[in-house]
Design a protein around this motif. Structure first.
Motif, mmCIF file in Angstrom:
data_model
loop_
_atom_site.group_PDB
_atom_site.id
_atom_site.type_symbol
_atom_site.label_atom_id
_atom_site.label_comp_id
_atom_site.label_asym_id
_atom_site.label_seq_id
_atom_site.Cartn_x
_atom_site.Cartn_y
_atom_site.Cartn_z
ATOM 1 N N ILE A 19 72.266 89.297 -3.037
ATOM 2 C CA ILE A 19 73.356 88.405 -3.399
ATOM 3 C C ILE A 19 74.368 89.190 -4.215
ATOM 4 O O ILE A 19 74.014 89.789 -5.217
ATOM 5 N N LYS A 21 77.032 89.588 -6.871
ATOM 6 C CA LYS A 21 77.343 88.756 -8.026
ATOM 7 C C LYS A 21 78.768 88.203 -7.969
ATOM 8 O O LYS A 21 79.011 87.096 -8.392
ATOM 9 N N TYR A 24 80.177 84.624 -6.928
ATOM 10 C CA TYR A 24 80.171 83.431 -7.774
ATOM 11 C C TYR A 24 81.290 83.450 -8.809
ATOM 12 O O TYR A 24 81.170 82.888 -9.867
ATOM 13 N N ASP A 48 63.340 77.220 -9.844
ATOM 14 C CA ASP A 48 64.494 77.069 -8.934
ATOM 15 C C ASP A 48 65.643 76.354 -9.650
ATOM 16 O O ASP A 48 66.814 76.663 -9.436
ATOM 17 N N GLU A 51 67.872 78.566 -11.471
ATOM 18 C CA GLU A 51 68.866 79.216 -10.595
ATOM 19 C C GLU A 51 70.019 78.239 -10.307
ATOM 20 O O GLU A 51 71.194 78.599 -10.404
ATOM 21 N N TYR A 55 74.227 78.526 -11.225
ATOM 22 C CA TYR A 55 75.357 78.388 -10.307
ATOM 23 C C TYR A 55 76.320 77.306 -10.787
ATOM 24 O O TYR A 55 77.538 77.475 -10.738
ATOM 25 N N ASN A 138 67.848 78.232 0.840
ATOM 26 C CA ASN A 138 69.276 78.565 0.729
ATOM 27 C C ASN A 138 69.933 77.975 -0.530
ATOM 28 O O ASN A 138 71.070 77.513 -0.490
ATOM 29 N N HIS A 140 71.075 79.688 -2.815
ATOM 30 C CA HIS A 140 72.228 80.547 -3.112
ATOM 31 C C HIS A 140 73.518 80.034 -2.469
ATOM 32 O O HIS A 140 74.606 80.450 -2.853
ATOM 33 N N GLU A 141 73.393 79.133 -1.482
ATOM 34 C CA GLU A 141 74.600 78.612 -0.830
ATOM 35 C C GLU A 141 75.240 77.459 -1.603
ATOM 36 O O GLU A 141 76.329 77.014 -1.257
ATOM 37 N N TYR A 165 65.137 86.865 -1.684
ATOM 38 C CA TYR A 165 66.423 86.993 -2.367
ATOM 39 C C TYR A 165 66.280 87.838 -3.627
ATOM 40 O O TYR A 165 65.349 87.658 -4.402
ATOM 41 N N VAL A 168 69.076 87.477 -8.020
ATOM 42 C CA VAL A 168 69.320 86.048 -8.247
ATOM 43 C C VAL A 168 69.633 85.848 -9.734
ATOM 44 O O VAL A 168 69.025 86.473 -10.602
#
Ligand code: SF4
Length: 466
Positions: A19, A21, A24, A48, A51, A55, A138, A140-141, A165, A168
């Motif tokens: 990913i 950085k 983001y 999770d 994470e 975001y 997903n 990260h999406e 991944y 993260v």
């Protein structure tokens, strides 16, 4: 067992998505807006959520515990039990109501439930007010999905696992103790469990990346890491060349971080090498959560657990003999289909033999989509409840008895913070993972202090800092 060369393992490549950085860099877009994040289920979901929170914060959102204040609501769901579905959809009802008053409110559903096709279908047809659905593969999406969500319902759930991944980002709950994912998914396919379907098959992270994360956490001042996976003992079996969990543990121990823990262990993959490694290093904590689930071989076979009561007891004995002062906790399910009174008595017998420090006990309920759900659920609820009550009584008896052994002893406790119910007290954990409440000042938070245990209860200890 022929163990591979560590240097070779370090160089090994794995299928991974790196990913970037700068993906983001949305900082100010939602500045001043509030997010409400609700987490259901296990430690994996809790991690999770760290994470997800990162975001949301990178997008400019600030946290709120008041649903009514929220501009975005994220429900990170669990699918392990059938009633989890009802809880989440019940909560969605409240969000729907709120959206009538606040049409710009964004409602997002992630986690294990979103991996179930029928849930996604249900959301599409019956809950069009849900803006975003994302899965466990997903997360990260999510930032991009939030940016795109204003137009239409945005559903993206990867059905095929396979990626690991890295890089993260997390907004961690604690500055003292951190979760570190070492693997994703599970290959065990216990017949009652939905995890291999919602989180996919096992994928291990590289040794190098795990060590980098632990070293960074140590540099940032973290005292403790908990290596996290659905079945940590199988770590590295899917790597090429293979690596063992005992090798990983040993390398993490060499980073000299003060405390190392790991969850969860499956008895099937627990090797003598692992026990030797745990015994060898002072910074690997003498605490093991070792789910047995049932004391009956007939039921263990139906559960697809792939060990017998005798295997479990042999392993339990070896751990107790080799790891000084170890505490062992377990998970037990009562009322699995076809569990007779005799099967249940065998479970009680194992509890008497092991005298666990604690146990998470559950009543079996069929989980749709799992092989066990096709077996007739033929133990009545009344019987299940009676068995659970008897089991809990026994479990609590041994828990208290084990805790009483610590009275008047001085034990090292990592102080994690202020007790939420009593602001005059601090709380922390012994090396054996027992909750301790003490009087102390904020200066003690984040430190490992010697505590004299004054009073033992079934689920906690009271002590004074020496
Ligand atoms: S080991 Fe069994 S119970 Fe645990 S996550 Fe894997 S399939 Fe589920």
């Amino acid at each position: 067992m022929n163990l591979p060369n560590l240097e070779e393992a370090r160089k090994r490549t794995n299928k991974k998505v790196t990913i970037k950085k700068n993906s983001y860099d949305f900082q100010s877009i939602y500045k001043g807006k509030k997010y409400f994040l609700k987490t259901y289920g296990c430690q994996m979901n809790v991690h999770d959520s760290e994470e997800i929170r990162k975001y949301l914060e990178l997008l400019g959102f600030e946290p709120t515990n008041d649903l009514k204040q929220a501009d975005i609501v994220v429900l990170n769901t669990c699918a392990i039990r059938e009633n989890a579905h009802d809880k989440v959809f019940g909560y969605l009802g409240r969000c729907k109501h709120l959206k009538h008053e606040k049409p710009d409110l964004l409602i997002c559903i992630g986690g294990c439930m979103s991996q179930e096709e029928k849930v996604v279908e249900e959301i599409k047809t019956k809950h069009p007010y849900v803006d975003i659905v994302f899965g466990t593969h997903n997360i990260h999406e999510l930032p991009q999905m939030i940016l795109d969500a204003q137009q239409k319902q945005n559903i993206s759930v990867y059905s095929i696992e396979g990626d690991v991944y890295e890089n993260v980002l997390y907004s961690r709950d604690s500055k003292i103790s951190a979760w570190v994912n070492i693997m994703y998914g599970c290959d065990k396919f216990c017949t009652y469990c939905i995890v291999p379907y919602t989180r996919g098959k096992q994928r291990s992270r590289t040794l190098e990346n795990i060590l980098d994360e632990v070293k960074l956490l140590k540099k940032e001042g973290y005292q403790e890491v908990t290596l996290l996976g659905q079945n940590v003992n199988a770590y590295g079996k899917d790597l090429d060349p293979q690596l063992s969990f005992s090798q990983l543990l040993e390398e993490v121990a060499k980073t000299k971080i003060s405390r190392i823990r790991f969850v969860t262990s499956h008895p099937w993959d627990f090797t003598s090498e692992m026990i030797d490694t745990i015994a060898k290093y002072d910074n690997i904590m003498p605490y093991i959560h070792l789910p047995i689930q049932s004391g009956s071989n007939q039921i263990l076979r139906l559960m697809g657990r792939r060990y017998t009561k005798e295997d479990y007891l042999k392993l339990f004995q070896e751990i107790k003999e080799k790891v000084k002062g170890v505490s062992i906790t377990t998970d037990i399910i009562v009322g699995f289909p076809n569990e007779s009174e005799q099967d249940f008595l065998e479970t009680l017998d194992v509890v008497r033999q092991c005298q666990f420090d604690g146990a998470f006990t559950f009543i079996y309920s069929p989980r749709e989509g799992t092989p066990a759900s096709k077996i007739k659920d033929n133990v009545s609820l009344k019987e299940k409840e009676e068995r659970l009550a008897k089991l809990n009584e026994l479990v609590n008896f041994y828990s208290l008895q084990n805790n009483k052994k610590l009275e008047d002893k001085v034990v090292p406790v990592l102080i994690l913070g202020k007790n939420e119910k009593d602001a005059t007290k601090l709380y922390g954990y012994t090396d054996t993972m027992k909750l301790v409440n003490v009087c102390g000042s904020s200066a003690h938070i984040g430190k490992i202090v010697d505590v004299k245990i004054k009073c033992a209860k079934s689920f906690s200890l009271d002590g004074v800092i020496e």
